[in-house]
Motif scaffolding. Structure first.
Motif, mmCIF file in Angstrom:
data_model
loop_
_atom_site.group_PDB
_atom_site.id
_atom_site.type_symbol
_atom_site.label_atom_id
_atom_site.label_comp_id
_atom_site.label_asym_id
_atom_site.label_seq_id
_atom_site.Cartn_x
_atom_site.Cartn_y
_atom_site.Cartn_z
ATOM 1 N N GLY A 45 0.783 -1.231 0.000
ATOM 2 C CA GLY A 45 0.000 0.000 0.000
ATOM 3 C C GLY A 45 0.813 1.279 0.000
ATOM 4 O O GLY A 45 0.554 2.190 0.793
ATOM 5 N N ASN A 182 -3.230 3.202 -10.481
ATOM 6 C CA ASN A 182 -3.220 2.031 -9.608
ATOM 7 C C ASN A 182 -2.336 0.948 -10.205
ATOM 8 O O ASN A 182 -2.436 0.626 -11.391
ATOM 9 N N ARG A 184 -0.790 -3.009 -9.297
ATOM 10 C CA ARG A 184 -0.910 -4.154 -8.392
ATOM 11 C C ARG A 184 0.442 -4.591 -7.856
ATOM 12 O O ARG A 184 0.550 -5.132 -6.752
ATOM 13 N N ALA A 222 0.149 -1.516 -4.787
ATOM 14 C CA ALA A 222 -0.293 -2.504 -3.802
ATOM 15 C C ALA A 222 0.893 -3.272 -3.222
ATOM 16 O O ALA A 222 1.002 -3.438 -2.006
#
Length: 283
Positions: A45, A182, A184, A222
């Motif tokens: 994160g 975003n 991953r 992430a």
């Protein structure tokens, strides 16, 4: 000094000092030369914020090949290609078949048509249309992670979604275009600033053709990881001095997203530390 350098150093130190070592886990990646498992130190994160109104977010600790990065982003979002023969760089060669295709991934997904209000349209044209017609919409995005395409794609997308959001500039009557990227998973040494600069350029291009100011790029990762073979390189890199950020801008004459070429990217005053060569890559 480059703010991107400051952000990069803080992120790397946090991963090394507070991250999780995967050496006891079952991992997928291997080292290309030996076939040994490639372990990482990872942090979950990570969120980094860059404001393009302040400066372009290029590292000066080592140089990022900005025109090559732009060519790749054009390959995906403008040419909507899944064939490496349409790309100048060789980053994707590992995943291409004998015909150069990477299957139903990246540019293929961007170019897939879908019905929107009775019109067949693809993801990038949807973004451009929405920004023209309803710029304050909260639904303007691209998403490369399409589950029906994963089985026939040669790799899953790492940077998978870009959400565009428009705000007002407090000092003028112009609109500001912002983006949330975003991701991953990210190999911090090999790809962090590469992806940051790519999507900064994409944001700049989309803003320019809509007569907007490129604003904030929010990068959400992430799984932000440093591979075991990269640790010493990262430690050396973050001890390097920070230099002023380069000036990076686009040819102001271009008004159509599909007219941009890498010749329209102007880079001035880009000084950087010694390049790191032969970085081992896990596959």
């Amino acid at each position: 000094m480059s703010k991107a350098d400051v952000i990069f150093k803080a992120m790397c130190r946090d991963i090394l000092e507070n991250g999780t070592d995967t050496k006891d886990e079952i991992v997928r990646p291997i080292w290309e030369d030996t076939g040994e498992k490639a372990y990482t130190i990872k942090q979950f994160g990570v969120v980094n914020k860059y404001d393009l109104r302040e400066e372009f977010p290029a590292l000066t600790l080592r140089k990022t090949a900005l025109k090559t990065a732009m060519d790749e982003i054009l390959w995906i979002y403008q040419r909507k290609s899944n064939n490496i023969k349409d790309l100048k760089g060789h980053i994707w060669d590992e995943w291409a078949d004998e015909n150069g295709s990477i299957g139903t991934a990246y540019g293929y997904v961007v170019g897939e048509k879908f019905e929107f209000k009775g019109e067949m349209i693809d993801q990038m044209d949807y973004v451009l249309k929405q920004l023209k017609e309803t710029p304050y919409s909260r639904r303007i995005m691209t998403n490369l992670y399409q589950f029906h395409d994963l089985a026939t794609g040669h790799l899953d997308p790492c940077c998978y979604s870009a959400t565009y959001n428009v705000t007002k500039d407090k000092n003028s009557d112009k609109l500001v275009l912002n983006m949330v990227l975003n991701q991953r998973s990210q190999d911090i040494l090999a790809a962090n600033n590469w992806n940051v600069c790519q999507y900064a350029i994409l944001l700049m291009m989309v803003a320019q053709v809509n007569d907007m100011i490129p604003g904030q790029l929010i990068h959400v990762i992430a799984d932000a990881h440093i591979y075991d073979r990269h640790v010493d390189i990262i430690k050396e890199l973050i001890e390097r001095p920070e230099l002023p950020a380069p000036k990076v801008y686009l040819n102001p004459e271009v008004k159509n997203f599909y007219d941009f070429t890498t010749d329209d990217l102007i880079v001035e005053g880009y000084e950087a530390g010694e390049q790191i060569k032969n970085i081992p890559i896990a596959v």
